[in-house]
Motif scaffolding. Structure first.
Motif, PDB file in Angstrom:
ATOM      1  N   TRP A  12      39.004 -16.244  77.855  1.00 11.03           N
ATOM      2  CA  TRP A  12      37.762 -16.086  77.105  1.00 11.03           C
ATOM      3  C   TRP A  12      38.067 -16.198  75.622  1.00 11.03           C
ATOM      4  N   THR A  13      37.025 -16.404  74.833  1.00 12.52           N
ATOM      5  CA  THR A  13      37.153 -16.172  73.394  1.00 12.52           C
ATOM      6  C   THR A  13      36.773 -14.715  73.136  1.00 12.52           C
ATOM      7  N   LEU A  14      37.158 -14.188  71.971  1.00  9.56           N
ATOM      8  CA  LEU A  14      36.756 -12.819  71.644  1.00  9.56           C
ATOM      9  C   LEU A  14      35.228 -12.719  71.570  1.00  9.56           C
ATOM     10  N   GLY A  15      34.586 -13.786  71.116  1.00 13.73           N
ATOM     11  CA  GLY A  15      33.127 -13.791  71.072  1.00 13.73           C
ATOM     12  C   GLY A  15      32.514 -13.660  72.456  1.00 13.73           C
ATOM     13  N   GLN A  16      33.116 -14.309  73.441  1.00 11.89           N
ATOM     14  CA  GLN A  16      32.618 -14.189  74.812  1.00 11.89           C
ATOM     15  C   GLN A  16      32.830 -12.788  75.351  1.00 11.89           C
ATOM     16  N   LEU A  17      33.949 -12.151  74.991  1.00 12.46           N
ATOM     17  CA  LEU A  17      34.173 -10.771  75.424  1.00 12.46           C
ATOM     18  C   LEU A  17      33.118  -9.846  74.836  1.00 12.46           C
ATOM     19  N   ALA A  18      32.716 -10.113  73.587  1.00 17.61           N
ATOM     20  CA  ALA A  18      31.706  -9.269  72.940  1.00 17.61           C
ATOM     21  C   ALA A  18      30.328  -9.477  73.537  1.00 17.61           C
ATOM     22  N   ARG A  19      30.093 -10.647  74.121  1.00 19.52           N
ATOM     23  CA  ARG A  19      28.804 -10.948  74.774  1.00 19.52           C
ATOM     24  C   ARG A  19      27.610 -10.608  73.888  1.00 19.52           C
ATOM     25  N   GLY A  20      27.683 -11.045  72.640  1.00 24.79           N
ATOM     26  CA  GLY A  20      26.536 -10.884  71.752  1.00 24.79           C
ATOM     27  C   GLY A  20      26.414  -9.528  71.102  1.00 24.79           C
ATOM     28  N   GLY A  21      27.338  -8.621  71.370  1.00 25.45           N
ATOM     29  CA  GLY A  21      27.281  -7.297  70.755  1.00 25.45           C
ATOM     30  C   GLY A  21      28.650  -6.900  70.242  1.00 25.45           C
ATOM     31  N   SER A  22      28.841  -6.925  68.925  1.00 22.03           N
ATOM     32  CA  SER A  22      30.159  -6.615  68.376  1.00 22.03           C
ATOM     33  C   SER A  22      30.635  -5.229  68.768  1.00 22.03           C
ATOM     34  N   TRP A  23      29.698  -4.311  69.070  1.00 20.08           N
ATOM     35  CA  TRP A  23      30.066  -2.951  69.467  1.00 20.08           C
ATOM     36  C   TRP A  23      30.914  -2.933  70.733  1.00 20.08           C
ATOM     37  N   ARG A  24      30.790  -3.967  71.562  1.00 21.42           N
ATOM     38  CA  ARG A  24      31.570  -4.011  72.805  1.00 21.42           C
ATOM     39  C   ARG A  24      33.070  -4.049  72.524  1.00 21.42           C
ATOM     40  N   LEU A  25      33.448  -4.549  71.329  1.00 22.87           N
ATOM     41  CA  LEU A  25      34.851  -4.589  70.947  1.00 22.87           C
ATOM     42  C   LEU A  25      35.204  -3.507  69.938  1.00 22.87           C
ATOM     43  N   THR A  26      34.286  -3.204  69.023  1.00 36.81           N
ATOM     44  CA  THR A  26      34.633  -2.324  67.905  1.00 36.81           C
ATOM     45  C   THR A  26      34.557  -0.841  68.238  1.00 36.81           C
ATOM     46  N   LEU A  27      33.828  -0.459  69.292  1.00 41.16           N
ATOM     47  CA  LEU A  27      33.802   0.940  69.704  1.00 41.16           C
ATOM     48  C   LEU A  27      34.949   1.219  70.680  1.00 41.16           C
ATOM     49  N   PRO A  28      35.510   2.426  70.662  1.00 44.95           N
ATOM     50  CA  PRO A  28      36.575   2.759  71.603  1.00 44.95           C
ATOM     51  C   PRO A  28      36.108   2.603  73.047  1.00 44.95           C
ATOM     52  N   HIS A  29      36.933   1.969  73.871  1.00 45.34           N
ATOM     53  CA  HIS A  29      36.586   1.764  75.275  1.00 45.34           C
ATOM     54  C   HIS A  29      37.840   1.384  76.031  1.00 45.34           C
ATOM     55  N   ALA A  30      37.695   1.150  77.319  1.00 43.95           N
ATOM     56  CA  ALA A  30      38.804   0.677  78.144  1.00 43.95           C
ATOM     57  C   ALA A  30      38.275  -0.386  79.094  1.00 43.95           C
ATOM     58  N   SER A  31      39.120  -1.314  79.441  1.00 40.56           N
ATOM     59  CA  SER A  31      38.766  -2.367  80.384  1.00 40.56           C
ATOM     60  C   SER A  31      39.301  -2.021  81.767  1.00 40.56           C
ATOM     61  N   THR A  32      38.635  -2.509  82.786  1.00 46.17           N
ATOM     62  CA  THR A  32      39.151  -2.345  84.139  1.00 46.17           C
ATOM     63  C   THR A  32      40.139  -3.456  84.489  1.00 46.17           C
ATOM     64  N   SER A  33      40.292  -4.417  83.581  1.00 47.88           N
ATOM     65  CA  SER A  33      41.270  -5.500  83.752  1.00 47.88           C
ATOM     66  C   SER A  33      42.377  -5.351  82.723  1.00 47.88           C
ATOM     67  N   ASP A  34      43.554  -5.888  83.025  1.00 49.18           N
ATOM     68  CA  ASP A  34      44.573  -6.022  81.999  1.00 49.18           C
ATOM     69  C   ASP A  34      44.124  -7.104  81.023  1.00 49.18           C
ATOM     70  N   LEU A  35      44.467  -6.921  79.757  1.00 51.94           N
ATOM     71  CA  LEU A  35      43.938  -7.804  78.715  1.00 51.94           C
ATOM     72  C   LEU A  35      45.059  -8.268  77.795  1.00 51.94           C
ATOM     73  N   PHE A  36      45.175  -9.583  77.619  1.00 54.84           N
ATOM     74  CA  PHE A  36      46.097 -10.173  76.654  1.00 54.84           C
ATOM     75  C   PHE A  36      45.271 -10.892  75.605  1.00 54.84           C
TER      76      PHE A  36
END
Length: 268
Positions: A12-36
């Motif tokens: 993915w691109t980082l933009g695709q991970l954010a899916r239109g909402g920068s908060w999806r990346l900038t707020l503390p969270h965890a993924s259910t997938s491993d992420l590189f």
């Protein structure tokens, strides 16, 4: 496809991970997938292991599933991200790692591996999942070789860094319970004041800010990505009442939960 539910390695691109909402990346969270993540443009900030880190060009981040993190790539930031099912890629570390890659040959290898994965998923062919897993395995080899070259004698974490990291682990584990900050401090055998001071020093944000940000990410995700009633979201996140939850959302977003949900729907 949702980055959190990809069944095979996917780019993915980082933009695709954010899916239109920068908060999806900038707020503390965890993924259910491993992420590189491989950054190729811009200057930003990452929070890993309760520590604030600068994020620049040709930085490689490995974030295992379940580890709390946040990323602000900056206005000009761009990068690629590979998601993989948790624990499926042999050799990927089980704690977050950030590498600053200055060697041009190593930079080219990482880019070539990610471009190969991108070509593979852009042209559906038989055995696509197996090919994607093979590309992920090669990326793991690159990461471990590069880590050994870039950080041959990485210094041990300080006591403050270890405490901040331990707090993020507990916060990720218990953020849905509504526990007060005093409970986290007690579990870590420190005072709330000391915990706050350490997190501010290591992460640039208080312990309460980290915990509140994690709750906010979960709340916004539930409001935007599900049709669950507001009262149910409030209950699942440990709020004593829907009214208290509404005040929390309004304080951070200036919108009510219902208005936030409608705004997100209108933007899709």
């Amino acid at each position: 496809m949702d980055a959190n539910t990809a069944e095979v390695p996917h780019l993915w691109t980082l933009g695709q991970l954010a899916r239109g909402g920068s908060w999806r990346l900038t707020l503390p969270h965890a993924s259910t997938s491993d992420l590189f993540i491989w950054t190729t443009r811009g200057q930003g900030i990452a929070h890993l292991n309760g520590r604030r880190r600068g994020l620049g060009v040709h930085n490689a981040l490995l974030i295992p599933a379940g580890a709390m993190f946040s990323i602000d790539p900056g206005k000009q930031g761009f990068g690629l991200a590979m998601t993989a099912p948790a624990g499926s890629v042999r050799g990927f570390p089980r704690e977050p790692v950030l590498l600053r890659v200055r060697d041009v040959h190593m930079q080219g290898e990482a880019t070539a591996l990610l471009e190969a994965l991108q070509r593979e998923q852009a042209t559906p062919r038989p055995l696509a999942g197996e090919a994607a897993a093979a590309h992920a395995a090669l990326l793991s080899v690159w990461f471990r070789r590069t880590r050994d070259a870039v950080q041959p004698d990485a210094p041990d974490a300080s006591a403050a860094e270890r405490l901040a990291a331990a707090f993020t682990v507990l916060a990720e584990r218990h953020f849905r319970t509504g526990r007060p900050m005093a409970d986290y401090a007690e579990m870590l055998d420190v005072t709330p004041t000391h915990l706050t001071r350490v997190c501010r020093h290591c992460a640039g944000i208080t312990a309460a800010g980290i915990l509140g940000g994690r709750v906010l990410h979960a709340a916004r995700s539930a409001l935007v990505d599900t049709a669950q009633p507001v009262s149910g979201i409030a209950r699942d996140l440990g709020f004593s009442s829907a009214a208290y939850f509404t005040r929390f959302i309004q304080h951070h977003t200036r919108l009510s939960p219902t208005a936030l949900r409608k705004a997100a729907t209108a933007g899709k």
